[in-house]
Write a protein that holds these residues in place. Structure first.
Motif, PDB file in Angstrom:
ATOM      1  N   GLU A  53     131.051  77.426  74.040  1.00  0.00           N
ATOM      2  CA  GLU A  53     129.614  77.650  74.196  1.00  0.00           C
ATOM      3  C   GLU A  53     128.864  76.341  73.939  1.00  0.00           C
ATOM      4  OE1 GLU A  53     125.948  79.705  71.780  1.00  0.00           O
ATOM      5  OE2 GLU A  53     127.894  80.700  71.698  1.00  0.00           O
ATOM      6  N   LEU A  75     125.506  82.895  78.512  1.00  0.00           N
ATOM      7  CA  LEU A  75     125.963  81.758  77.719  1.00  0.00           C
ATOM      8  C   LEU A  75     126.188  80.543  78.626  1.00  0.00           C
ATOM      9  CD1 LEU A  75     128.629  83.368  75.323  1.00  0.00           C
ATOM     10  CD2 LEU A  75     126.189  82.999  74.922  1.00  0.00           C
ATOM     11  N   ALA A 105     127.498  87.006  79.342  1.00  0.00           N
ATOM     12  CA  ALA A 105     128.154  87.071  78.032  1.00  0.00           C
ATOM     13  C   ALA A 105     129.000  88.322  77.844  1.00  0.00           C
ATOM     14  CB  ALA A 105     127.109  86.979  76.921  1.00  0.00           C
TER      15      ALA A 105
END
Length: 517
Positions: A51, A61, A76
């Motif tokens: 991330e 993300l 995500a």
């Protein structure tokens, strides 16, 4: 959905140390945090990413592959937190020193990533010294204490360094299907002599004499390999892509070459011609084309049936679809998303097996709507009389499948197509007078064999086969073109490549099949 105002999709991101594993079979990486942004590429099941940013609600993300090969935004819901980045270990104790020459262990590993960086030491902060290709085999000569990093060496000694163990599979494990002879893929016959049929129709007989049973026939200009053209001076034993094997009189065959030609044509079924072609520019590429005469008597279509109308489908491979519904030809169709097994238990929604999926666009099967309309998704409509149109519905939808985007419109390549990397592709198009339907599959992700096509290249390939309006369907590991063999079993014409394993078909949501009655 548009990104929240506090997120700049062009921000290069900041490493957070949080590592995630992909839980879907494939997950798109986009240029920004939303479905309207272009796709940059795909992550595959169990790939690990870091991330480097997130939207305010953390629904999207900003991620980066551990090898730095792909950076972008992903949904995500399909990323599972696995921990933090393995710390750089420049001089571990008791771990090995990265400057140590290493000790051979005899353990061999196969590279599972498309490209895997080899670094000076066991960590992301060390410089990369080279790249290993997918399916390369290397030997372990060292490891960190937690075995998250392995010190490896090519068998020829040309490169030695450290690589992330996540992308190294023990060569002692069960090997993937042999890319040359996957279980249900047609034989390549590239080392056989090839012939062309020189008469309008040529019987294929059970034995090398005219009194034996006719098993089938070949048509003018069919290209076929000879399994035996020496044991009888007047006859040759041949094999078609549908698995038909028999004998033909050699005097009606025209010799072509001692190896598989770059362009092959076979009449597979009545009104359906298959063409296989190899290209070398702009890169190596193998394409498969099914030209279907829509005026053929007895021709019928089938999109995947469903008892539901909300777009929820059960995953099955294109080969399984062909077998289940008895069609003669099948390709993969719409894109789809995976649904949570917690919210949509497979045992409840798919009692016959398969993941629970949701179609990305409108679909109908034999007059029944199976998925609702979605704005922005072009639809291929097929009427009960086999009239095929793209985004123009004439009467009630009979069979319909949706596409990713239009790439050829009124005989011209659509402008400003996304500059996506070459990949396996599935495409569909019709000629100007609507008589011919072209189905196309392009092989990809096989370096030095077939490396895929961009959208613009795919559009130009459709144009080369007379397509006037054409669309890009779901591609990548989903691409499949399958025919029914003479034994009734499916035979895959293209090289499917689910999760980067050549010869393995992906289970998808929707398909388009063709019957010849």
């Amino acid at each position: 959905t548009p990104p929240p105002p506090d997120v700049d999709p062009n921000d290069p991101g900041t490493p957070t140390g949080k590592m995630y594993k992909v839980t879907a079979s494939s997950l798109k990486v986009r240029t920004g945090p939303g479905l309207t942004y272009d796709s940059l590429g795909l992550l595959y099941l169990d790939e690990v990413v870091e991330e480097i940013g997130a939207t305010a609600d953390r629904a999207w993300l900003h991620v980066r592959r551990s090898d730095g090969g792909l950076t972008g935004w992903s949904f995500a819901a399909y990323l599972n937190l696995t921990g933090t980045t393995p710390p750089p270990d420049p001089d571990p104790d008791p771990d090995p020193d990265p400057g140590d020459i290493g000790t051979p262990t005899g353990k061999m590993y196969t590279v599972t990533a498309t490209g895997l960086k080899v670094r000076l030491g066991p960590g992301l902060t060390f410089d990369a010294i080279g790249l290993l290709a997918q399916n390369e085999v290397v030997e372990e000569i060292g490891a960190t204490s937690d075995r998250t990093w392995l010190r490896i060496r090519r068998p020829d000694g040309s490169m030695t360094g450290w690589s992330f163990a996540e992308y190294l599979q023990s060569a002692d494990a069960t090997p993937p299907p042999d890319p040359g002879t996957p279980p249900n893929t047609v034989p390549d016959d590239k080392d056989k002599k090839w012939y062309r049929v020189g008469v309008a129709s040529l019987p294929v007989r059970e034995a090398p004499n005219n009194g034996s049973k006719a098993l089938g026939s070949l048509l003018l200009d069919d290209n076929i390999p000879a399994l035996d053209d020496t044991s009888d001076p007047s006859w040759a034993q041949i094999r078609k892509y549908d698995g038909l094997i028999g004998w033909c009189e050699k005097k009606y065959l025209v010799y072509v070459s001692d190896e598989r030609p770059i362009s092959i044509r076979q009449n597979i079924f009545k009104g359906i011609t298959y063409l296989r072609k190899e290209l070398t520019s702009p890169r190596k590429l193998v394409m498969h084309v099914m030209a279907i005469d829509l005026q053929t008597i007895g021709l019928e279509f089938l999109a995947t049936p469903s008892l539901r109308t909300d777009g929820i489908m059960c995953a099955r491979t294109t080969s399984a679809f062909l077998s289940e519904f008895g069609v003669n030809v099948a390709i993969n169709a719409d894109g789809f998303s995976y649904l949570s097994p917690t919210t949509y238990p497979p045992a409840t929604y798919c009692s016959k097996g398969g993941d629970v999926l949701r179609l990305n666009g409108f679909a109908a099967s034999r007059g029944k709507i199976t998925a609702p309309r979605v704005n922005g998704r072009p639809t291929v409509y097929i009427s009960q009389r086999n009239l095929v149109s793209i985004d123009v519905e004439t009467g009630k939808a009979f069979n319909a499948v949706s596409a990713d985007r239009v790439i050829v419109k009124q005989g011209v390549v659509v402008k400003n197509l996304a500059a996506l990397a070459p990949n396996p592709r599935t495409a569909l198009g019709v000629n100007k007078n609507g008589r011919w339907l072209i189905l196309m599959a392009v092989d990809g992700r096989e370096f030095g064999v077939s490396e895929g096509a961009t959208l613009t290249e795919l559009a130009n390939l459709l144009l080369s086969y007379g397509v006037y309006n054409g669309v890009n369907m779901d591609g990548g590991g989903s691409s499949a073109m399958v025919i029914r063999g003479v034994d009734g079993k499916p035979r895959t014409l293209n090289t499917a490549i689910d999760q980067n394993v050549p010869g393995r078909e992906r289970a998808v949501a929707n398909h388009l099949g063709v019957f010849i009655k």
